[in-house]
Design an enzyme around this catalytic site. Structure first.
Site, mmCIF file in Angstrom:
data_model
loop_
_atom_site.group_PDB
_atom_site.id
_atom_site.type_symbol
_atom_site.label_atom_id
_atom_site.label_comp_id
_atom_site.label_asym_id
_atom_site.label_seq_id
_atom_site.Cartn_x
_atom_site.Cartn_y
_atom_site.Cartn_z
ATOM 1 N N GLU B 54 0.812 -1.219 0.000
ATOM 2 C CA GLU B 54 0.000 0.000 0.000
ATOM 3 C C GLU B 54 0.846 1.270 0.000
ATOM 4 O O GLU B 54 0.435 2.295 -0.531
ATOM 5 C CB GLU B 54 -0.959 0.004 1.190
ATOM 6 N N PHE B 116 -12.075 -7.465 13.631
ATOM 7 C CA PHE B 116 -10.944 -7.900 12.820
ATOM 8 C C PHE B 116 -10.553 -6.795 11.834
ATOM 9 O O PHE B 116 -11.401 -6.259 11.122
ATOM 10 C CB PHE B 116 -11.300 -9.187 12.063
ATOM 11 N N GLN B 117 -9.287 -6.470 11.815
ATOM 12 C CA GLN B 117 -8.739 -5.441 10.920
ATOM 13 C C GLN B 117 -9.407 -4.083 11.070
ATOM 14 O O GLN B 117 -9.488 -3.312 10.125
ATOM 15 C CB GLN B 117 -8.766 -5.907 9.458
ATOM 16 N N LYS B 166 -17.628 -1.025 5.705
ATOM 17 C CA LYS B 166 -18.070 -1.963 4.664
ATOM 18 C C LYS B 166 -19.581 -1.910 4.436
ATOM 19 O O LYS B 166 -20.048 -2.042 3.309
ATOM 20 C CB LYS B 166 -17.653 -3.378 5.061
ATOM 21 N N MET B 473 24.124 9.099 2.779
ATOM 22 C CA MET B 473 23.948 10.415 3.364
ATOM 23 C C MET B 473 24.205 10.400 4.871
ATOM 24 O O MET B 473 24.782 11.340 5.427
ATOM 25 C CB MET B 473 22.541 10.939 3.055
HETATM 26 C C1 TPP Z 1 12.245 5.854 5.478
HETATM 27 C C2 TPP Z 1 13.502 6.533 5.835
HETATM 28 N N1 TPP Z 1 14.324 5.985 6.761
HETATM 29 C C3 TPP Z 1 15.477 6.597 7.099
HETATM 30 C C4 TPP Z 1 15.862 7.776 6.520
HETATM 31 C C5 TPP Z 1 17.152 8.471 6.924
HETATM 32 N N2 TPP Z 1 18.067 8.549 5.779
HETATM 33 C C6 TPP Z 1 18.178 9.664 5.013
HETATM 34 S S1 TPP Z 1 19.234 9.475 3.748
HETATM 35 C C7 TPP Z 1 19.599 7.905 4.213
HETATM 36 C C8 TPP Z 1 20.557 7.076 3.431
HETATM 37 C C9 TPP Z 1 20.023 6.668 2.110
HETATM 38 O O1 TPP Z 1 20.848 5.668 1.585
HETATM 39 P P1 TPP Z 1 20.731 5.241 0.081
HETATM 40 O O2 TPP Z 1 19.319 4.999 -0.270
HETATM 41 O O3 TPP Z 1 21.672 4.141 -0.192
HETATM 42 O O4 TPP Z 1 21.172 6.572 -0.678
HETATM 43 P P2 TPP Z 1 22.617 7.274 -0.669
HETATM 44 O O5 TPP Z 1 22.595 8.339 0.394
HETATM 45 O O6 TPP Z 1 23.642 6.227 -0.381
HETATM 46 O O7 TPP Z 1 22.725 7.867 -2.016
HETATM 47 C C10 TPP Z 1 18.886 7.541 5.359
HETATM 48 C C11 TPP Z 1 18.999 6.257 6.041
HETATM 49 C C12 TPP Z 1 14.970 8.317 5.571
HETATM 50 N N3 TPP Z 1 15.213 9.482 4.973
HETATM 51 N N4 TPP Z 1 13.820 7.678 5.237
#
Ligand code: TPP
Ligand code: MG
Lengths: 167, 573
Positions: B54, B116-117, B166, B473
């Site tokens: 979803e 349920f749900q 529903k 990042m």
């Molecule tokens: C759902 C979610 N969880 C955690 C984060 C924190 N976060 C921001 S950037 C990042 C790293 C992303 O890694 P990747 O997808 O490999 O991209 P890269 O930075 O390596 O290009 C994280 C964990 C986020 N933005 N969204």
């Protein structure tokens, strides 16, 4: 009662009477760290709408945002800050105190001074009903301290603007 | 006109048709069977897209909306189906994207009894929707759907949730399908105050170093032509937010590109040195402000926004204008004088020369190189979806956008997992355009199951996985601010993304060497039998610059890797 150091504000909110409206409004205050001190909700003259009077405490700069956020809610028609205007502000309180034959007449004297009604009387207790602006109820509470207060219930403030002004 | 009784579910489908809905992205379940049944019995032309999760449906609807400007619909079942949409709803909400989410619910008489749900999605979603409904009767369906679309798409757009027990979708609806709306509290006043316009024009006339900050609001209002005419007439340089990429051509000579934490050095320097900032439809996000109290401290700030609650929220402007961006600009154009900004522009141009965005094409394979080459090969015409992380910022820097609706990125929420489904949604909405998704190895693994959706519908999307085997990042922050103590960022155990793609029947390419960039990307672009994926094995520990540490003043921007040790950032993220 009122939250110590932060100033209190009095808002009137006019909303569509829809499910969830109150929860949405409460969330606006909660997210901004505002404390709702009292909240009065009732149906407006037209049953499609409700009137709310909200007394809250928090820093005045945040209040402007809260009003704007509330105006943004789909169900809110308007929200007006009455803190500094000359609106009529009233509240009702019920105080149940422990009194016996010995102390009753002194209690009644105080009650009379504050224009209270005695709405319940037993050999050990009585309930006083007081109506007025919130400061008056505070004052009564202080005076009546010398008796044992069993229970104390306040309705919270309601406001209405004077003359042609809108609440 | 009352309608002869039809089932609630059928009324829902007919009402969606009346709103011009093309697609429903969704997932079935017990409490929505009546609505799914109506998809069949009404013989509707609306196309239902079965996703794999979803969350994927919400990001697809989001991508569809960002790429077309039209709202899409999400349809999910109660309980876990509904809660799985929350991330997507939140993502759309903070970026002002219109979306209608229909969630099934237990039967009315079981509400609050832990059926349920049963999940109180109406309550849970409240802080992340523009508005929401819990239906009480089948006859409320037409009015509610009408209102939902109106609310989602007007003013400052946003998601609207309709929770449908529903018995309501199975019950009989006799109400007029073109029901009147009942929204006395929903005020839409986008008109422009003439006095304010004159005041703005006057302030501009006095300014020597004016700067336009174009935000998503300008994009949403369709102000691109007006903005161009305005900026060109008055000769004012333009910087844009991440979400506003494309509202003003980033290749225009007046363009400074994106500002903010990872914006161009020249855009951020312009912010520091301008004497007037005209913000059109940006909410002064903390990632562009740095330290709010120092932001444009000596400049006159003018804020045009359709949402009054944005005015004064982060920055107190000297002149405020609550209005639709396009209407305001159209009013302004005749009043604004030609401003002599030659010296100011020349000064900014010298910054462009001195501090260009750059990277090394030699040595290890760089994400920037791949994005830059893709930009060139696609002639800047692709509709670009990104995920969140380093690759997102580099994509923002190196894939210049010259038209609106071609940049789909989760800005306010920074939702990893957004990129692929958003790209898929965009491809449904604009099947004849080129779609690319730049995605990190981390975020890709959050929603890659939607490869099935892309493969099934043979969508013409190019999935470029920028694989640094790190949550890059976060690793960057740890390196810069936490003495390189990496923690919880090593993505060891990544699958073989090419094999993964192939298992869905999707063509996969590997890209490992700088010398192969052009050839492999060209192969991917030439591939025309549905989606394809390029797994790019890039430099593992590269960092994005320029960078303004969170909460630091813009003046403290790091244009290049710092030689000194940095303090931990004070800003939130
Ligand atoms: C759902 C979610 N969880 C955690 C984060 C924190 N976060 C921001 S950037 C990042 C790293 C992303 O890694 P990747 O997808 O490999 O991209 P890269 O930075 O390596 O290009 C994280 C964990 C986020 N933005 N969204
Ligand atoms: Mg990565």
């Amino acid at each position: 009662m009122p939250n110590t150091d932060k100033p209190t504000h009095t808002l009137s909110v006019y909303v569509s009477n829809k499910p969830g409206a109150l929860a949405r409004i409460a969330q606006v205050f909660a997210r901004r760290g505002f404390n709702i001190e009292s909240l009065v909700v009732s149906a407006a003259v037209d049953g499609h709408f409700s009137r709310m009077t909200i007394t809250c405490s928090g820093d005045p700069e945040g209040l402007d945002q809260i009003i704007k956020q509330m105006m943004k809610l789909v169900d809110v028609l308007h929200c007006i800050d009455h803190t500094f205007d000359k609106s009529v502000m009233k509240e009702m309180g019920l105080i149940k105190i422990a009194v016996d034959t010995g102390s009753r007449s002194e209690a009644l004297q105080i009650a009379e001074h504050f224009g209270c009604k005695t709405v319940d009387l037993t050999p050990e207790s009585m309930i006083l009903q007081v109506v007025g602006d919130p400061a008056k109820i505070d004052a009564l509470e202080e005076m009546i301290q010398k008796f044992k207060i069993i229970e104390f219930v306040r309705t919270g403030k309601v406001v209405m603007s004077r003359g042609q002004d809108i609440t | 006109m009352t309608n002869s009784a039809m089932e609630g579910g059928q009324a829902i489908i007919r009402c969606l048709e009346n709103e011009g809905v093309e697609y429903i992205f969704g997932y079935s379940g017990g409490s929505v069977i009546p609505i799914f049944d109506a998809l069949v019995t009404t013989e509707t032309k609306i196309k239902f897209i079965l996703v794999r999760h979803e969350q994927g449906a919400t990001h697809m609807a989001d991508g569809y909306a960002r790429a077309t400007g039209k709202p899409a619909v999400v349809l999910v079942t109660s309980g876990p189906g509904a809660t799985n949409t929350l991330t997507g709803i939140m993502t759309a909400h903070i970026d002002s994207v219109p979306m209608i989410v229909l969630s099934g619910q237990s039967v009315s008489w079981m509400l609050g009894k832990d059926a349920f749900q049963e999940a109180d999605i109406f309550g849970m979603a409240m802080p992340v929707v523009k508005h929401s409904y819990l239906l009480r009767s089948s006859n409320e369906i037409p009015r509610t759907i009408r209102e939902a679309f109106h609310i989602a798409t007007t003013g400052r757009p946003g998601p609207v949730l309709i929770d449908i027990p529903k018995d309501i979708s199975a019950g009989s609806c006799t109400a007029d399908l073109h029901a009147e709306m009942d929204l006395p509290g929903y005020k839409l006043d986008a008109s422009v105050d003439n006095g304010t316009i004159l005041e703005i024009a006057e302030a501009l006339a006095k300014s020597k170093r004016p700067l336009i900050l174009a935000g998503h609001g300008a994009m949403i209002s369709g102000a691109e032509e007006s903005l161009k005419a305005f900026a060109e007439k008055a000769q004012i340089p333009v910087t844009n937010t991440l979400l506003a990429k494309g509202v003003f051509p980033e290749t225009h000579e007046l363009a400074l590109g994106m500002l903010g934490m990872h914006g161009t050095a020249y855009a951020n320097k312009a912010i520091c040195e301008c004497d007037l900032l005209l913000n059109i439809g940006s909410r002064f996000d903390d990632r562009i402000l740095g330290k709010p109290e120092l932001f444009c401290a000596d400049a006159t700030i003018i804020h045009i926004d359709i949402d009054n609650a944005e005015i004064g929220k982060m920055i107190q402007p000297q002149i405020t204008c609550v209005a639709d961006a396009k209407l305001a600009l159209d009013e302004l154009i005749p009043h604004v004088p030609v401003i002599d900004t030659a010296a100011w522009r020349k000064h900014l141009d010298s910054y462009k020369v001195k501090y260009p965005l750059k990277f090394k094409r030699k040595g290890s394979l760089k994400m920037q190189h791949i994005i830059d080459e893709f930009y060139k090969l696609s002639e800047g015409k692709a509709c670009v979806a990104t995920d969140v992380g380093q690759h997102q910022m580099w994509a923002a820097q190196f894939y210049k956008c010259d038209r609106r609706h071609n940049w789909l990125s989760s800005g306010g929420a920074g939702t990893m997992g957004f990129g692929l489904p958003a790209c898929i949604g965009a491809a449904f909405g604009r099947p004849d355009d080129l779609h690319v998704c730049f995605v990190g190895d981390g975020g890709f693994q959050m929603t890659f199951f939607e490869l099935a959706t892309a493969a099934l519908h043979k969508l013409p999307i190019k999935i470029v996985v920028l694989n640094n085997h790190y949550l890059g990042m976060v690793r960057q922050w740890q390196e810069l601010f936490y003495e390189d103590r990496t923690s919880g960022v090593d993505l060891e155990g990544n699958p073989d993304f090419v094999k993964l793609a192939e298992s869905f029947g999707i063509k996969g390419f590997n890209l490992r060497r700088p010398g192969d960039v052009k050839r492999v990307l060209q192969n991917a672009l030439d591939y025309n039998d549905g989606p394809c994926l390029v797994n790019c094995e890039v430099e593992k520990t590269d960092n994005v610059f320029p960078m303004i540490p969170a909460g630091a003043a813009i003046e403290d921007m790091l244009i290049e890797p710092p030689k000194r040790k940095l303090e931990k950032p004070t800003g939130s993220t």
